[in-house]
Write a protein that holds these residues in place. Structure first.
Motif, PDB file in Angstrom:
ATOM      1  N   LEU A   1       0.845  -1.196   0.000  1.00 56.96           N
ATOM      2  CA  LEU A   1       0.000   0.000   0.000  1.00 56.96           C
ATOM      3  C   LEU A   1       0.884   1.250   0.000  1.00 56.96           C
ATOM      4  O   LEU A   1       0.637   2.205  -0.749  1.00 56.96           O
ATOM      5  CB  LEU A   1      -0.899  -0.015   1.245  1.00 56.96           C
ATOM      6  N   PHE A   2       1.946   1.194   0.814  1.00 51.16           N
ATOM      7  CA  PHE A   2       2.863   2.326   0.886  1.00 51.16           C
ATOM      8  C   PHE A   2       3.500   2.579  -0.489  1.00 51.16           C
ATOM      9  O   PHE A   2       3.572   3.708  -0.961  1.00 51.16           O
ATOM     10  CB  PHE A   2       3.947   2.035   1.939  1.00 51.16           C
ATOM     11  N   CYS A   3       3.933   1.467  -1.147  1.00 52.07           N
ATOM     12  CA  CYS A   3       4.568   1.594  -2.464  1.00 52.07           C
ATOM     13  C   CYS A   3       3.590   2.183  -3.473  1.00 52.07           C
ATOM     14  O   CYS A   3       3.945   3.072  -4.259  1.00 52.07           O
ATOM     15  CB  CYS A   3       5.059   0.235  -2.968  1.00 52.07           C
ATOM     16  N   ALA A   4       2.353   1.686  -3.433  1.00 52.05           N
ATOM     17  CA  ALA A   4       1.364   2.161  -4.407  1.00 52.05           C
ATOM     18  C   ALA A   4       1.100   3.650  -4.193  1.00 52.05           C
ATOM     19  O   ALA A   4       1.054   4.437  -5.149  1.00 52.05           O
ATOM     20  CB  ALA A   4       0.071   1.362  -4.271  1.00 52.05           C
ATOM     21  N   LEU A   5       0.942   4.044  -2.901  1.00 51.60           N
ATOM     22  CA  LEU A   5       0.677   5.455  -2.616  1.00 51.60           C
ATOM     23  C   LEU A   5       1.871   6.318  -3.024  1.00 51.60           C
ATOM     24  O   LEU A   5       1.701   7.389  -3.615  1.00 51.60           O
ATOM     25  CB  LEU A   5       0.406   5.652  -1.115  1.00 51.60           C
ATOM     26  N   SER A   6       3.101   5.829  -2.725  1.00 52.65           N
ATOM     27  CA  SER A   6       4.294   6.592  -3.092  1.00 52.65           C
ATOM     28  C   SER A   6       4.359   6.749  -4.603  1.00 52.65           C
ATOM     29  O   SER A   6       4.649   7.836  -5.120  1.00 52.65           O
ATOM     30  CB  SER A   6       5.570   5.882  -2.637  1.00 52.65           C
ATOM     31  N   ALA A   7       4.100   5.636  -5.334  1.00 54.57           N
ATOM     32  CA  ALA A   7       4.180   5.689  -6.800  1.00 54.57           C
ATOM     33  C   ALA A   7       3.164   6.694  -7.351  1.00 54.57           C
ATOM     34  O   ALA A   7       3.480   7.493  -8.242  1.00 54.57           O
ATOM     35  CB  ALA A   7       3.937   4.318  -7.395  1.00 54.57           C
ATOM     36  N   ALA A   8       1.942   6.660  -6.767  1.00 56.12           N
ATOM     37  CA  ALA A   8       0.912   7.584  -7.253  1.00 56.12           C
ATOM     38  C   ALA A   8       1.330   9.026  -6.979  1.00 56.12           C
ATOM     39  O   ALA A   8       1.204   9.901  -7.849  1.00 56.12           O
ATOM     40  CB  ALA A   8      -0.417   7.273  -6.572  1.00 56.12           C
ATOM     41  N   LEU A   9       1.863   9.280  -5.770  1.00 58.20           N
ATOM     42  CA  LEU A   9       2.266  10.633  -5.399  1.00 58.20           C
ATOM     43  C   LEU A   9       3.415  11.118  -6.287  1.00 58.20           C
ATOM     44  O   LEU A   9       3.378  12.238  -6.819  1.00 58.20           O
ATOM     45  CB  LEU A   9       2.706  10.645  -3.925  1.00 58.20           C
TER      46      LEU A   9
END
Ligand SMILES: Nc1ncnc2c1ncn2[C@@H]1O[C@H](COP(=O)(O)OP(=O)(O)OP(=O)(O)O)[C@@H](O)[C@H]1O
Ligand SMILES: [Mg+2]
Length: 450
Positions: free
Chosen positions: A157-165
């Motif tokens: 989840l952290f990776c996905a949020l970071s990638a989106a940001l």
């Protein structure tokens, strides 16, 4: 691949590698903890069985028999017990606790340790046998699986949020670059009127402002060129019209006269009237001589004559004399201190044009009392031409014309430059031109001085 996609892909790769490294490290820790747990369980189980066996052999023992001992392991989370008689036949086995949420088989195969079963010899009745204790890691692995799954889900989840940001920020940051590239593409169809709105980081704002300034300059240069071209075309057309007029007015009638006089000679010869022939022949000669004079003057106009054919210093003296005669109220001084030998004709002509335009400007715009012209040799074989006047100087509302711009172009084409500043006494104007005296001198100059 666009810069944006490349950046986002690199960041995604880094995040995925972190995710993989996190997973591997968690897996390794889990393997170790499951092994430790299973070893401890086997040791405890063995101890319990041996204690039970000792109790059972004690006099007046009321300890449970071997079957009961096996069933004591029913529902155990980590161990499975089996009672095997001396013939190797399994007599009874415990029922292990089934995991509530079993881990996937691949994880059990990966994490579960291979530990040899623990054997404890037993005696029951007149026979003997052994109790086999085997590690059952399924419950432990299921527990690890639960923790691992939650941890990995949080990391993912952290990776996905970071990638989106990161994707969002990179897209926003690079938008001005995309606008810039679209604007550059639009220059081809829309010309130099294209402008960009400064936006984004300070570097990109500077880039955008630089682009706008470049478009402004190119637009101005294009307009200037167009005006020059129009002027050139107009001058050429005027010249052609003048030539046509001259040919028509000055040559045409005399050609006709020659034809008439030749016909008269022919007629006189046919009728034997020889007395008229000399007059007609003389008239033809006069007409031809008139035409020769005109053709010569037209050729003189057509041939581009260089004003410095007679030498730079004499040409400049003529120029000064020309203005002195027309503006007796102005004091002109001329000081030529250059060695003309070895100076190229083209360089001499540029110097002459600089003086011609600057003196004309001084007389036309400056109302000066004095105009000083000096030509001297500067460092690195440069010719320094300086024209200063004590007139009104450059007004704030002065509109750039073709004169000074033309001089700048001529000088730049030969590796020189022009400087226009206020006159030496704080009045009037001083025009200074710097020009290599030859191509060799131009090549000798260091680039920094260009
Ligand atoms: N010696 C001078 N004293 C005062 N103003 C000057 C002088 N030289 C140039 N200027 C100003 O600079 C302007 C630009 O000069 P430039 O020679 O480029 O154009 P111009 O003389 O107006 O027109 P042209 O294209 O015919 O030369 C002039 O219009 C004038 O206002
Ligand atoms: Mg001028």
């Amino acid at each position: 691949m666009s810069l944006r996609v490349r950046l986002i892909t690199s960041i995604l790769v880094v995040l995925l590698v972190s995710l993989a490294v996190g997973g591997l490290s968690a897996g390794w820790t889990a393997t170790k903890s499951v092994r430790t747990e299973m070893q401890a369980a086997l040791a405890n189980g063995e101890k319990a069985v041996r204690n039970g066996e000792a109790d059972r052999r004690a006099p007046a023992a009321a300890a449970p028999g071997p079957d009961r001992q096996v069933h004591l392991f029913d529902g155990n989370r980590h161990l499975r017990a089996r009672l095997v008689d001396e013939a190797g036949q399994m007599r009874v086995a415990s029922v292990p606790l089934e995991p509530r949420q079993p881990a996937p088989g691949w994880l059990v195969a990966l994490v579960a340790p291979s530990l040899p079963p623990v054997e404890v010899p037993l005696e029951f009745g007149d026979r003997s046998g052994r109790m086999l204790l085997e590690a059952d890691p399924r419950n432990e692995v299921a527990e690890v699986w639960g923790q691992l799954r939650d941890g990995l889900a949080a990391l993912a989840l952290f990776c996905a949020l970071s990638a989106a940001l990161v994707g969002f920020v990179v897209s926003r940051a690079l938008r001005p670059l995309e606008d810039l590239s679209a604007a550059l593409a639009a220059v081809g169809s829309e010309g130099f009127a294209v402008r960009l709105k400064p936006a984004g980081s300070p570097e990109l704002v500077r880039l955008t402002e630089g682009f706008n300034a470049m478009m402004e300059r190119l637009g101005r240069a294009e307009r200037h060129n167009r005006r020059l071209h129009e002027q050139l075309v107009a001058v050429q057309e005027e010249e052609r019209a003048e030539l046509a007029r001259d040919l028509h007015d000055e040559i045409g009638p005399f050609l006709f006269c020659v034809a008439v006089d030749a016909a008269a000679i022919e007629a006189a010869a046919q009728v034997g009237n020889h007395a008229e022939i000399p007059d007609s022949a003389a008239a033809i000669r006069r007409s031809v001589s008139h035409m020769q004079g005109h053709v010569r003057s037209m050729l003189g106009r057509l041939r581009p004559a260089s004003p410095v054919e007679i030498g730079l210093a004499p040409a400049l003296r003529n120029l000064v004399a020309f203005w002195q005669a027309r503006r007796p109220g102005i004091t002109f001084t001329l000081d030529v201190e250059v060695e003309e030998d070895g100076m190229e004709e083209a360089a001499k002509e540029v110097v002459y044009r600089v003086v011609q335009e600057s003196v004309t400007n001084a007389v036309r715009h400056g109302q000066p009392g004095q105009v000083e012209i000096s030509i001297r040799t500067g460092p690195e074989e440069q010719v320094i031409t300086c024209i200063s006047d004590d007139g009104v100087g450059l007004s704030a509302t002065a509109v750039p014309g073709f004169g000074l711009a033309g001089l700048r172009d001529r000088l730049a084409a030969r590796g020189g430059g022009l400087q226009v500043v206020t006159g030496p006494a704080g009045r009037g104007l001083q025009v200074t031109a710097r020009l290599p005296r030859s191509e060799r001198a131009e090549a000798l100059r260091p680039p920094a001085a260009a």
